[in-house]
Design an enzyme around this catalytic site. Structure first.
Site, PDB file in Angstrom:
ATOM      1  N   HIS A 217      22.878  34.889  32.727  1.00 24.45           N
ATOM      2  CA  HIS A 217      23.169  34.762  34.146  1.00 24.45           C
ATOM      3  C   HIS A 217      21.898  34.842  34.972  1.00 24.45           C
ATOM      4  CE1 HIS A 217      26.978  36.194  32.393  1.00 24.45           C
ATOM      5  NE2 HIS A 217      27.479  35.290  33.204  1.00 24.45           N
ATOM      6  N   ILE A 401      27.259  35.485  47.531  1.00 21.79           N
ATOM      7  CA  ILE A 401      28.049  34.267  47.333  1.00 21.79           C
ATOM      8  C   ILE A 401      29.466  34.616  46.907  1.00 21.79           C
ATOM      9  CG2 ILE A 401      28.280  32.179  45.929  1.00 21.79           C
ATOM     10  CD1 ILE A 401      25.230  32.136  45.718  1.00 21.79           C
ATOM     11  N   THR A 442      32.865  41.259  38.892  1.00 21.17           N
ATOM     12  CA  THR A 442      33.332  42.631  39.011  1.00 21.17           C
ATOM     13  C   THR A 442      33.824  42.931  40.410  1.00 21.17           C
ATOM     14  OG1 THR A 442      31.688  43.265  37.345  1.00 21.17           O
ATOM     15  CG2 THR A 442      32.690  45.031  38.623  1.00 21.17           C
ATOM     16  N   SER A 443      33.040  42.523  41.409  1.00 20.66           N
ATOM     17  CA  SER A 443      33.427  42.847  42.781  1.00 20.66           C
ATOM     18  C   SER A 443      34.741  42.172  43.159  1.00 20.66           C
ATOM     19  CB  SER A 443      32.323  42.464  43.766  1.00 20.66           C
ATOM     20  OG  SER A 443      32.147  41.066  43.823  1.00 20.66           O
ATOM     21  N   ARG A 541      25.499  45.170  35.260  1.00 21.92           N
ATOM     22  CA  ARG A 541      24.381  44.306  34.882  1.00 21.92           C
ATOM     23  C   ARG A 541      23.035  44.878  35.269  1.00 21.92           C
ATOM     24  NH1 ARG A 541      26.501  38.287  36.569  1.00 21.92           N
ATOM     25  NH2 ARG A 541      28.242  38.207  35.132  1.00 21.92           N
TER      26      ARG A 541
END
Length: 577
Positions: A217, A401, A442-443, A541
């Site tokens: 990522h 984003i 996750t968010s 992460r």
């Protein structure tokens, strides 16, 4: 950089649309992703893989006979939602159960875990498996925390072949677990990747240097070194992986291994073949017999210049599944017997649920909830770039984003629900599900849980009280803590959500009106968000690059503080809900 796109917000959907148009012999589109366009085999376990977009041929390109039965496709570098995973799994399953298989990223674990809960509740037996092959992302002692990278292919292939062989769900899971235990990957990057519409890469590498141990990522590597020769890179790859053997291998001589040399975006096949030439020599010198090596692009990261090597240590059973025939758009091995096309009934879409009518009082409250969501969208739009910058310090830079996608989807869903006569609870529930579905990551999962928690106490009948709202925030917090697993001090949104919920409950207990109490709690949230700059991340992460984030607040904590501040403005104007 990524040059060819229309509206960046539509990129992921348009990728799937074009991919399906080009590969109709193999796949058909369903809500949330793709499934095989061949007739289902009754009694066969469905292996459904998935993750964010931007990694082609993972994940959609790996759907076909001998490989995955379906793939769930999230937004760019964002995990797909639980709703997407459920949709694809239901379209792929044949009555023998589903294995949801994905890389070990917090958002994927959350969303696929929620999907498994829902599917099991619906009578579809489902298990989840997270691939953990990236040796650079955690030590051997903490191998369960490792990321899933190009080794995804080895685990997906073994599990799918086991399903094709007729094994039941528990046995397919066992094969995936065994394959994962024997898969190791290691990668490097020479430059960062740039998302569609972005003007700058997620990270940069100085000219003549390479990031060592980077993630798919765009997570920065754990160190830097000079760019080596092709032979030098091969030697680094092999040396690193032979130093991290599976526990049941003490001597590599006489071992057999599947090998995947993976290009991450802009390293060309010719370069990979030069590297592989030396990899093959080194493995032979070590006494390792290579079985069906794969050289090419299998798990990528847009235009990232980099490569990774995967060793898949085979036993008799795993070798049988690694070498079994497969026919997918982006991966073919051996020859399969072509299956007939999917039946028309398999293409039927599910009807959309009816919106229940709320009471007049609740519909009035629903308009205030919608105004609050619109304020949330506005504040996120105004801070998206800064949230992305903060997130990129030790993460992948996609928080702004993702929050934008979630807020826009939530507002759109809320408008639709209001037009349908929804009360406050239903409106916020629809908005929560839309947020989780479109934001991904996750968010996205956690915001979906938080909003659903508040919605659960609002209901569609009576006008909410101050206590009702406080209880809803507490319910949302409980969901986030239960599913997310974070604690205060981990440098996450929890470091703001806990003191905010506590402060709101205290204000309500003292008899304050909602707007006043919410304002007091919002001030507490702002202080707590800024204080996360002093914390070291312990999960997520950012954990592998924890020290880099010291001095910078957590992006999720900051966005939560901004949001509760924006909602306070709406509550002040409306004098409550």
């Amino acid at each position: 950089m990524t040059r060819l796109f229309n509206d960046p917000a539509d990129f992921a959907d348009e990728v799937v649309e074009g991919f399906v148009a080009a590969h109709q012999r193999w796949v058909r589109r369903v809500p949330g992703g793709v499934v095989r366009n061949t007739a289902k085999v009754p009694g066969q376990v469905a292996v459904v893989v998935g993750g964010g977009s931007g990694h082609y041929p993972a994940f959609t390109g790996l759907v076909g006979q001998g490989l995955a039965h379906g793939a769930v496709s999230g937004n760019i570098f964002a995990s797909p939602s639980a709703q997407q995973a459920c949709s694809v799994a239901k379209a792929a399953e044949t009555g023998a159960g589903v294995l949801l298989c994905f890389g070990n990223y917090a958002g994927d674990v959350l969303h696929f875990g929620q999907a498994a809960e829902r599917l099991n509740q619906d009578g579809i037996r489902t298990r989840t498996f997270a691939v953990t092959d990236d040796v650079s992302s955690a030590s051997r002692e903490e191998s369960a925390k490792r990321r899933g990278v190009a080794g995804d292919l080895a685990v997906f292939k073994a599990a799918a072949a086991a399903a094709e062989a007729g094994l039941d769900l528990d046995e397919v899971y066992r094969v995936a677990e065994r394959a994962n235990e024997r898969t190791r990957s290691f990668g490097v990057a020479f430059s960062g990747c740039t998302l569609p519409g972005a003007s700058e890469p997620l990270f940069t590498v100085p000219e003549g240097r390479m990031a060592v141990g980077m993630g798919i990522h765009g997570e920065p590597g754990i160190g830097e070194d000079d760019v080596p020769t092709a032979d030098g890179l091969a030697e680094l790859f092999v040396r690193t992986l032979l130093a991290d053997l599976p526990p049941d291998i003490t001597d590599v001589r006489g071992q057999r291994a599947g090998v995947i040399l993976n290009g991450l975006g802009t390293v060309k096949h010719e370069e990979l073949f030069v590297v592989y030439r030396r990899v093959a020599q080194l493995l032979a010198e070590a006494g390792i017999e290579v079985v069906d090596p794969e050289v090419g692009e299998f798990v990528t990261s847009f235009d990232l210049a980099g490569a990774s090597l995967t060793l898949f240590w085979l036993d008799e059973e795993l070798e049988q599944y690694w070498t079994a025939p497969a026919d997918a758009p982006a991966f073919r091995k051996g020859a399969v017997t072509a299956a007939p096309p999917a039946a028309e009934d398999d293409n039927a879409a599910a009807a959309e649920a009816t919106i229940p009518l709320g009471s007049a009082e609740s519909r009035h409250t629903a308009r205030t909830v919608l105004a609050a969501l619109e304020a949330v969208r506005k504040v996120i739009d105004g801070n998206a770039d800064e949230l992305g910058r903060i997130d990129a310090v030790a993460g992948d830079g996609d928080h702004g984003i993702g929050m934008q996608r979630g807020a826009v989807a939530a507002v759109d869903a809320a408008h639709e629900a209001l037009r349908g006569g929804a009360g406050a609870g239903t409106l916020l529930t629809r908005a929560a599900d839309a947020w989780a579905d479109k934001a991904g990551g996750t968010s996205g999962a956690l915001w979906g849980l938080l909003l659903r928690g508040v919605a659960s106490t609002l209901g569609d009948e009576a006008k909410p009280t101050v206590q009702t709202v406080s209880d809803g925030v507490a319910a949302g917090l409980a969901g986030v803590l239960r599913v997310g697993g974070a604690e205060v001090g981990d440098k996450t949104m929890v470091d703001v959500l806990v003191p905010f919920a506590d402060a709101l409950a205290h204000s309500v207990g003292e008899g304050q009106a909602l707007a006043e109490g919410w304002g007091t709690a919002a001030a507490v949230a702002d202080v707590a968000a800024q204080a996360t700059a002093d914390l070291v991340p312990r999960i997520g992460r950012a954990r592998p690059l924890a020290e880099r984030s010291v001095g910078t607040p957590d992006a999720g904590a900051i966005s939560l503080a901004l949001i509760v501040g924006a909602v306070h403005g709406v509550l002040t104007e409306s004098k409550g809900v």
